[in-house]
Design a protein around this motif. Sequence first.
Motif, mmCIF file in Angstrom:
data_model
loop_
_atom_site.group_PDB
_atom_site.id
_atom_site.type_symbol
_atom_site.label_atom_id
_atom_site.label_comp_id
_atom_site.label_asym_id
_atom_site.label_seq_id
_atom_site.Cartn_x
_atom_site.Cartn_y
_atom_site.Cartn_z
ATOM 1 N N HIS A 1 3.030 -14.445 3.960
ATOM 2 C CA HIS A 1 3.524 -14.766 2.535
ATOM 3 C C HIS A 1 2.905 -16.290 2.391
ATOM 4 C CE1 HIS A 1 7.363 -11.872 2.119
ATOM 5 N NE2 HIS A 1 6.189 -11.389 2.383
ATOM 6 N N ASP B 1 1.382 3.123 2.043
ATOM 7 C CA ASP B 1 2.478 3.177 3.407
ATOM 8 C C ASP B 1 3.564 2.034 3.343
ATOM 9 O OD1 ASP B 1 0.693 1.051 3.600
ATOM 10 O OD2 ASP B 1 0.658 0.954 5.636
ATOM 11 N N GLU C 1 7.034 -11.924 -2.417
ATOM 12 C CA GLU C 1 8.396 -11.097 -1.978
ATOM 13 C C GLU C 1 9.315 -12.116 -1.245
ATOM 14 O OE1 GLU C 1 10.578 -9.100 -2.016
ATOM 15 O OE2 GLU C 1 9.602 -7.360 -3.289
ATOM 16 N N LYS C 2 10.530 -11.911 -0.895
ATOM 17 C CA LYS C 2 11.308 -12.651 -0.145
ATOM 18 C C LYS C 2 11.328 -12.044 1.271
ATOM 19 C CE LYS C 2 13.956 -10.156 1.241
ATOM 20 N NZ LYS C 2 13.918 -8.879 2.157
ATOM 21 N N TRP D 1 8.222 -4.405 12.391
ATOM 22 C CA TRP D 1 7.996 -5.809 12.257
ATOM 23 C C TRP D 1 9.083 -6.711 11.995
ATOM 24 C CZ3 TRP D 1 9.059 -8.141 7.724
ATOM 25 C CH2 TRP D 1 8.817 -7.480 6.529
ATOM 26 N N ARG D 2 10.009 -6.125 11.261
ATOM 27 C CA ARG D 2 11.196 -7.093 10.860
ATOM 28 C C ARG D 2 11.923 -7.452 12.301
ATOM 29 N NH1 ARG D 2 10.728 -3.947 6.212
ATOM 30 N NH2 ARG D 2 11.444 -4.837 4.463
ATOM 31 N N ASN E 1 6.508 -10.586 6.257
ATOM 32 C CA ASN E 1 6.814 -12.154 5.825
ATOM 33 C C ASN E 1 5.597 -13.101 6.363
ATOM 34 O OD1 ASN E 1 9.103 -10.514 4.885
ATOM 35 N ND2 ASN E 1 10.355 -11.450 6.848
ATOM 36 N N THR F 1 15.231 -9.109 -6.234
ATOM 37 C CA THR F 1 15.283 -8.158 -7.167
ATOM 38 C C THR F 1 16.552 -7.772 -7.717
ATOM 39 O OG1 THR F 1 13.921 -7.118 -5.614
ATOM 40 C CG2 THR F 1 14.589 -5.493 -7.363
ATOM 41 N N GLY G 1 0.723 -1.130 0.096
ATOM 42 C CA GLY G 1 -0.078 -0.082 -0.021
ATOM 43 C C GLY G 1 0.807 1.210 0.103
HETATM 44 N N1 LIG Z 1 13.099 -7.438 -2.765
HETATM 45 C C1 LIG Z 1 13.573 -6.527 -2.245
HETATM 46 O O1 LIG Z 1 14.453 -6.005 -2.550
HETATM 47 C C2 LIG Z 1 12.722 -5.957 -0.868
HETATM 48 C C3 LIG Z 1 12.981 -5.000 -0.493
HETATM 49 C C4 LIG Z 1 12.131 -4.437 0.674
HETATM 50 C C5 LIG Z 1 11.135 -5.382 1.115
HETATM 51 N N2 LIG Z 1 11.026 -6.609 0.729
HETATM 52 C C6 LIG Z 1 10.148 -7.510 1.056
HETATM 53 O O2 LIG Z 1 8.716 -7.112 0.929
HETATM 54 C C7 LIG Z 1 7.794 -7.280 1.846
HETATM 55 C C8 LIG Z 1 7.241 -6.084 2.387
HETATM 56 O O3 LIG Z 1 8.187 -5.337 3.050
HETATM 57 P P1 LIG Z 1 7.820 -3.689 2.969
HETATM 58 O O4 LIG Z 1 9.092 -3.076 3.529
HETATM 59 O O5 LIG Z 1 7.208 -3.158 1.778
HETATM 60 O O6 LIG Z 1 6.900 -3.587 4.321
HETATM 61 P P2 LIG Z 1 6.005 -2.447 4.797
HETATM 62 O O7 LIG Z 1 5.703 -2.685 6.276
HETATM 63 O O8 LIG Z 1 6.498 -1.146 4.291
HETATM 64 O O9 LIG Z 1 4.703 -2.694 4.035
HETATM 65 C C9 LIG Z 1 3.808 -3.716 4.195
HETATM 66 C C10 LIG Z 1 2.501 -3.476 3.371
HETATM 67 O O10 LIG Z 1 1.756 -4.754 3.539
HETATM 68 C C11 LIG Z 1 0.327 -4.139 3.863
HETATM 69 N N3 LIG Z 1 -0.231 -5.326 4.793
HETATM 70 C C12 LIG Z 1 -0.056 -5.625 5.878
HETATM 71 N N4 LIG Z 1 -0.953 -6.754 6.122
HETATM 72 C C13 LIG Z 1 -1.902 -6.859 5.294
HETATM 73 C C14 LIG Z 1 -2.737 -7.687 5.166
HETATM 74 N N5 LIG Z 1 -3.362 -8.755 5.902
HETATM 75 N N6 LIG Z 1 -3.573 -7.601 3.712
HETATM 76 C C15 LIG Z 1 -3.187 -6.760 2.841
HETATM 77 N N7 LIG Z 1 -2.016 -5.811 3.021
HETATM 78 C C16 LIG Z 1 -1.345 -6.137 4.129
HETATM 79 C C17 LIG Z 1 0.572 -2.925 4.774
HETATM 80 O O11 LIG Z 1 -0.601 -2.212 4.862
HETATM 81 C C18 LIG Z 1 1.681 -2.333 3.861
HETATM 82 O O12 LIG Z 1 1.006 -1.411 2.864
HETATM 83 C C19 LIG Z 1 8.570 -8.093 2.957
HETATM 84 O O13 LIG Z 1 8.338 -9.561 2.847
HETATM 85 C C20 LIG Z 1 9.904 -7.813 2.712
HETATM 86 O O14 LIG Z 1 10.915 -8.591 3.076
HETATM 87 C C21 LIG Z 1 11.576 -6.962 -0.412
#
Ligand SMILES: NC(=O)c1ccc[n+]([C@@H]2O[C@H](COP(=O)([O-])OP(=O)(O)OC[C@H]3O[C@@H](n4cnc5c(N)ncnc54)[C@H](O)[C@@H]3O)[C@@H](O)[C@H]2O)c1
Length: 377
Positions: free
Chosen positions: A92, A15, A109-110, A186-187, A89, A138, A13
């Motif tokens: 997932h 955020d 996502e990982k 959360w991490r 995580n 990525t 989202g």
């Molecule tokens: N590939 C990469 O390089 C990379 C980089 C950053 C994060 N990630 C991964 O991406 C994932 C998300 O990380 P982030 O940093 O964006 O987290 P974040 O906390 O910034 O965002 C999480 C999002 O998920 C939404 N969410 C939470 N619970 C939900 C639900 N039940 N239903 C629908 N939406 C929900 C939240 O509202 C928010 O928009 C993680 O698994 C992280 O490891 C990967």
Amino acid sequence: MAKKLRLGIIGGGGDSLIGVLHRIASFMNDNYQITGAVFNPDYKLNIDFAQEIDIPTNRIYKDFDTFIESEMKLDEEERIQVVSVLTPNFLHFPMAKKLLENGFHIICEKPMTTTLQEAEILKEIAQTKNTIFAVTYTYTGYPMVRQLKSMIADRKLGKIQKVDIQYYQGWINPVLHDEEVRKTVWRLDPEKGGNSCCIGDIGTHAFNMLEYVSGLKVDKLISDLNFVYDSNKMDVDGSVLVRMDNGAKGIIRTSQIATGEENNFEVKIYGEQGALKWRQEQPNELIYLTEDAPKQVLTPGHSYNSSFSLNGSKLPPGHPEGIFDAMANIYLGVAKAIRKEEIQSGEFPDLMDGYRGMLFIERTLESNKLDNSWVKL
Ligand SMILES: NC(=O)c1ccc[n+]([C@@H]2O[C@H](COP(=O)([O-])OP(=O)(O)OC[C@H]3O[C@@H](n4cnc5c(N)ncnc54)[C@H](O)[C@@H]3O)[C@@H](O)[C@H]2O)c1
């Protein structure tokens, strides 16, 4: 005429950190149309965000279960085909499992799950399905990472004899020192992040990169993790010595408390005849070292690059490729696979890469727990 694939997004989202990367990546090669989503567990925020980015709200669902239920009622011609899972995580696994069971293609996502056991369950279910499952490591999508992989496969380095991968960030350093602030991340919460923070979040990228570019597998490892405070349950720093399946030795160095570091991800592979070095913060430069010639700096888009690398460049040399392009290359590979077009090996990391990522996390934690002992993968 090729139509765009109908893409659903869960999480990511307004955020979130990673949502914008996936949205832009899905758009870049004109292969996907965001058709439905649950961007946020709060329905109002979910709808508001969809309106803000101008996505019709008729398929913005109140939660994941409603998403599945409603989409499964639609004709296949109309139903969302592929779903990106971009939540924290711990969601997932349940989401990917249900999506798999209902026949959706998945871009997850990982780390793929929070435990190896969950990864095993996904692996088993996937064997009975004819769907695509990508895991977004990525960094594999950068043109110069693909060039690195191609040059090793073409034996430009000869036998690999030393590997050194470093992934240093500093963002957890200020968070860690304040117990109240720590609780908001959360991490750092095992319930949401899984059993590991640093190794799970960025060590898994480093491990994947090592196996991806070298074409070798990690055979065994020994780890030393750092929690800094007794009250902190999650690793925030760690060093892992690795032994590859060709006998080469090396190290994976990871940290989220490397004060002041941003996203310092560096790959160094040394062979009998040469070496290759790549840094995420300078992703358009691949450094090629040999003993009998000056250092060479290879850049994207030139005909000296492999077709695999060139397929990942969109513009002529001199137009920098960044993280959005890298993720877009993964989305492109997934689109080709869904359409059953020919793809090259390595166009997108898949479920087995996600599974090995979980194996790495579990074995690294195990080695640390066993007073830093060698553990087989
Ligand atoms: N590939 C990469 O390089 C990379 C980089 C950053 C994060 N990630 C991964 O991406 C994932 C998300 O990380 P982030 O940093 O964006 O987290 P974040 O906390 O910034 O965002 C999480 C999002 O998920 C939404 N969410 C939470 N619970 C939900 C639900 N039940 N239903 C629908 N939406 C929900 C939240 O509202 C928010 O928009 C993680 O698994 C992280 O490891 C990967």
